[in-house]
Design an enzyme around this catalytic site. Sequence first.
Site, short mmCIF file in Angstrom:
data_model
loop_
_atom_site.label_atom_id
_atom_site.label_comp_id
_atom_site.label_asym_id
_atom_site.label_seq_id
_atom_site.Cartn_x
_atom_site.Cartn_y
_atom_site.Cartn_z
N VAL A 161 0.83 -1.21 0.00
CA VAL A 161 0.00 0.00 0.00
C VAL A 161 0.87 1.26 0.00
O VAL A 161 0.36 2.36 0.16
CB VAL A 161 -0.97 0.00 1.22
CG1 VAL A 161 -1.94 -1.15 1.13
CG2 VAL A 161 -0.20 -0.08 2.54
N HIS A 206 -4.53 -4.25 -2.07
CA HIS A 206 -4.92 -3.86 -0.70
C HIS A 206 -5.05 -2.36 -0.51
O HIS A 206 -5.04 -1.89 0.63
CB HIS A 206 -3.92 -4.45 0.32
CG HIS A 206 -3.97 -5.95 0.38
ND1 HIS A 206 -2.96 -6.72 0.92
CD2 HIS A 206 -4.93 -6.82 -0.01
CE1 HIS A 206 -3.29 -8.00 0.85
NE2 HIS A 206 -4.47 -8.10 0.28
N CYS A 210 -14.26 8.39 2.20
CA CYS A 210 -15.20 8.95 3.16
C CYS A 210 -16.16 7.84 3.63
O CYS A 210 -16.73 7.12 2.80
CB CYS A 210 -15.99 10.10 2.53
SG CYS A 210 -17.24 10.77 3.64
N GLY A 249 8.99 -11.30 -1.83
CA GLY A 249 8.89 -10.60 -0.55
C GLY A 249 7.53 -10.67 0.11
O GLY A 249 7.10 -9.71 0.72
N THR A 250 6.88 -11.82 0.01
CA THR A 250 5.62 -11.99 0.75
C THR A 250 5.67 -13.27 1.57
O THR A 250 6.22 -14.28 1.12
CB THR A 250 4.39 -11.99 -0.19
OG1 THR A 250 3.22 -12.24 0.59
CG2 THR A 250 4.48 -13.03 -1.30
C1 BJW Z 1 12.03 -9.97 2.27
C2 BJW Z 1 12.91 -8.93 2.58
C3 BJW Z 1 13.84 -8.55 1.58
C4 BJW Z 1 11.62 -9.26 4.30
N1 BJW Z 1 13.84 -9.19 0.42
N2 BJW Z 1 12.04 -10.58 1.12
C5 BJW Z 1 -10.54 -15.94 9.61
C6 BJW Z 1 -11.38 -14.87 9.92
C7 BJW Z 1 -11.50 -13.78 9.06
C8 BJW Z 1 -10.82 -13.72 7.89
C9 BJW Z 1 -10.01 -14.77 7.59
C10 BJW Z 1 -9.86 -15.88 8.42
N3 BJW Z 1 -8.99 -16.74 7.83
C11 BJW Z 1 -8.60 -16.19 6.69
C12 BJW Z 1 -9.21 -15.01 6.53
C13 BJW Z 1 -9.06 -14.09 5.41
C14 BJW Z 1 -8.05 -13.01 5.72
C15 BJW Z 1 -6.69 -13.67 5.89
O1 BJW Z 1 -6.05 -14.05 4.93
N4 BJW Z 1 -6.20 -13.80 7.11
C16 BJW Z 1 -4.93 -14.51 7.36
C17 BJW Z 1 -4.07 -13.69 8.29
C18 BJW Z 1 -5.25 -15.88 7.89
N5 BJW Z 1 -8.11 -12.15 4.57
C19 BJW Z 1 -8.95 -11.13 4.53
O2 BJW Z 1 -9.64 -10.81 5.46
C20 BJW Z 1 -9.04 -10.42 3.20
N6 BJW Z 1 -10.39 -10.25 2.84
C21 BJW Z 1 -11.20 -11.29 2.63
O3 BJW Z 1 -10.80 -12.43 2.65
O4 BJW Z 1 -12.52 -10.93 2.36
C22 BJW Z 1 -13.49 -11.98 2.39
C23 BJW Z 1 -14.00 -12.10 3.81
C24 BJW Z 1 -15.06 -11.32 4.21
C25 BJW Z 1 -15.54 -11.43 5.51
C26 BJW Z 1 -14.96 -12.32 6.41
C27 BJW Z 1 -13.86 -13.07 6.02
C28 BJW Z 1 -13.37 -12.96 4.71
C29 BJW Z 1 -8.46 -9.03 3.29
C30 BJW Z 1 -6.99 -9.05 3.54
C31 BJW Z 1 -6.48 -7.63 3.67
C32 BJW Z 1 -5.03 -7.58 4.10
N7 BJW Z 1 -4.69 -6.26 4.37
C33 BJW Z 1 -3.35 -5.94 4.84
C34 BJW Z 1 -3.45 -4.49 5.27
C35 BJW Z 1 -2.89 -4.17 6.59
C36 BJW Z 1 -3.11 -2.76 6.91
C37 BJW Z 1 -2.19 -1.82 6.23
O5 BJW Z 1 -1.34 -2.11 5.40
O6 BJW Z 1 -2.33 -0.71 6.59
O7 BJW Z 1 -2.39 -6.09 3.81
S1 BJW Z 1 -2.74 -7.06 6.07
C38 BJW Z 1 -1.08 -7.04 5.58
O8 BJW Z 1 -0.69 -8.38 5.13
C39 BJW Z 1 -1.05 -6.15 4.33
C40 BJW Z 1 -0.17 -6.94 3.41
O9 BJW Z 1 -0.41 -6.53 2.08
C41 BJW Z 1 -0.54 -8.36 3.72
C42 BJW Z 1 0.46 -9.37 3.27
O10 BJW Z 1 1.65 -9.25 3.98
P1 BJW Z 1 3.03 -9.48 3.25
O11 BJW Z 1 3.21 -8.47 2.19
O12 BJW Z 1 3.16 -10.88 2.84
O13 BJW Z 1 4.06 -9.07 4.40
P2 BJW Z 1 4.68 -9.97 5.59
O14 BJW Z 1 5.23 -9.05 6.60
O15 BJW Z 1 3.74 -10.99 6.04
O16 BJW Z 1 5.88 -10.75 4.88
C43 BJW Z 1 7.04 -10.07 4.40
C44 BJW Z 1 7.91 -11.08 3.70
O17 BJW Z 1 9.01 -10.39 3.14
C45 BJW Z 1 8.49 -12.14 4.64
O18 BJW Z 1 8.32 -13.41 4.02
C46 BJW Z 1 9.97 -11.78 4.72
O19 BJW Z 1 10.81 -12.92 4.86
C47 BJW Z 1 10.19 -11.11 3.40
N8 BJW Z 1 11.30 -10.13 3.35
N9 BJW Z 1 12.70 -8.48 3.84
C48 BJW Z 1 13.00 -10.18 0.20
N10 BJW Z 1 14.78 -7.54 1.80
ZN ZN Z 2 -17.97 12.50 2.28
#
Ligand code: BJW
Ligand code: ZN
Length: 257
Positions: free
Chosen positions: A113, A129, A137, A199-200
């Site tokens: 983001v 995301h 709003c 990087g995820t």
């Molecule tokens: C390097 C490095 C270098 C470091 N070189 N590599 C049970 C209840 C409710 C929901 C769920 C549930 N089970 C599953 C769900 C669904 C849920 C989900 O997946 N949850 C899991 C945690 C289990 N998903 C959702 O809720 C999604 N919506 C959805 O499913 O809607 C349908 C629904 C409706 C109603 C009810 C339930 C479902 C929405 C997901 C939105 C995610 N949003 C965020 C935003 C955070 C806020 C913000 O940014 O301000 O997105 S969460 C956060 O995680 C962010 C990221 O985009 C996302 C992914 O993280 P990412 O990018 O993988 O980062 P990291 O830190 O995890 O990993 C970094 C990696 O980099 C590591 O591997 C390091 O090793 C590596 N690294 N340095 C290369 N130099």
């Molecule tokens: Zn408004």
Amino acid sequence: MHPPVDPHDLDRDLPRAADILRSAERVTILTGAGVSAESGVPTFRGADGLWEGSRVEEVATPRAFERDPALVWRFYNLRRENLRRVEPNPGHQAIVAMEQRWGDRFVLVTQNVDGLHGQAGSHRVLELHGNLHRTRCTRCGMIEDRGLEPLGDMPSCSDSACDGLLRPDIVWFEEMLPEGVLDSARLAVVGCNCLLVVGTSAMVYPAAGLIPLAQHVGAAVIEVNLTPTAATDQADIGLYGPSGEVLPRLLGLLDRS
Ligand code: BJW
Ligand code: ZN
């Protein structure tokens, strides 16, 4: 469990990955927070992945915003402020060069983001995301690009007739991804010959589901990360090292036969 990463593997696997990538007609890249780590943007689930003792899953939810919008805005304002001081890194730039190489046969799908891919010069980007630059709003739904200007703890709609509370235009847990964007990402994966996963942690769905989808359609999956992840078992090749170093090396090998 995966065996520990041996740095010598990279020297062996980079040329193999370059061979696969070079012969791919269509390429899709999926990125996560790790690609921006070397720019100084903290990842979510690393050692630095806490904010004032809260896990991201506790701050980034519609419930948390309903309960305490000012707390959630403090979190986002700090992140917006941090973005003013960061620049894209060589990993972002290598991805720009890949887009230039494949042109309209290339799609970048990002979970990030921070907007750094666009800032680096990527154009064919699908942001799954949302984006920290934008607000939405809660009353009239208007989405605005507010750049990185400070917004305060309880910012309100710039339409004075509305005056509704703004929220970040970010997809929080349990919220649906922006309409059409996930469909476009799935199409880009189904149509590619190679998916580069960079990087995820591959723990957040539906984004993480793009990786088994690629595998399902027979695309080669190449993972670039510091360590093995939940995606590793689905990857044909893993390149373990910082993406700001691995991606430029991979790019450099593409023009060699
Ligand atoms: C390097 C490095 C270098 C470091 N070189 N590599 C049970 C209840 C409710 C929901 C769920 C549930 N089970 C599953 C769900 C669904 C849920 C989900 O997946 N949850 C899991 C945690 C289990 N998903 C959702 O809720 C999604 N919506 C959805 O499913 O809607 C349908 C629904 C409706 C109603 C009810 C339930 C479902 C929405 C997901 C939105 C995610 N949003 C965020 C935003 C955070 C806020 C913000 O940014 O301000 O997105 S969460 C956060 O995680 C962010 C990221 O985009 C996302 C992914 O993280 P990412 O990018 O993988 O980062 P990291 O830190 O995890 O990993 C970094 C990696 O980099 C590591 O591997 C390091 O090793 C590596 N690294 N340095 C290369 N130099
Ligand atoms: Zn408004």
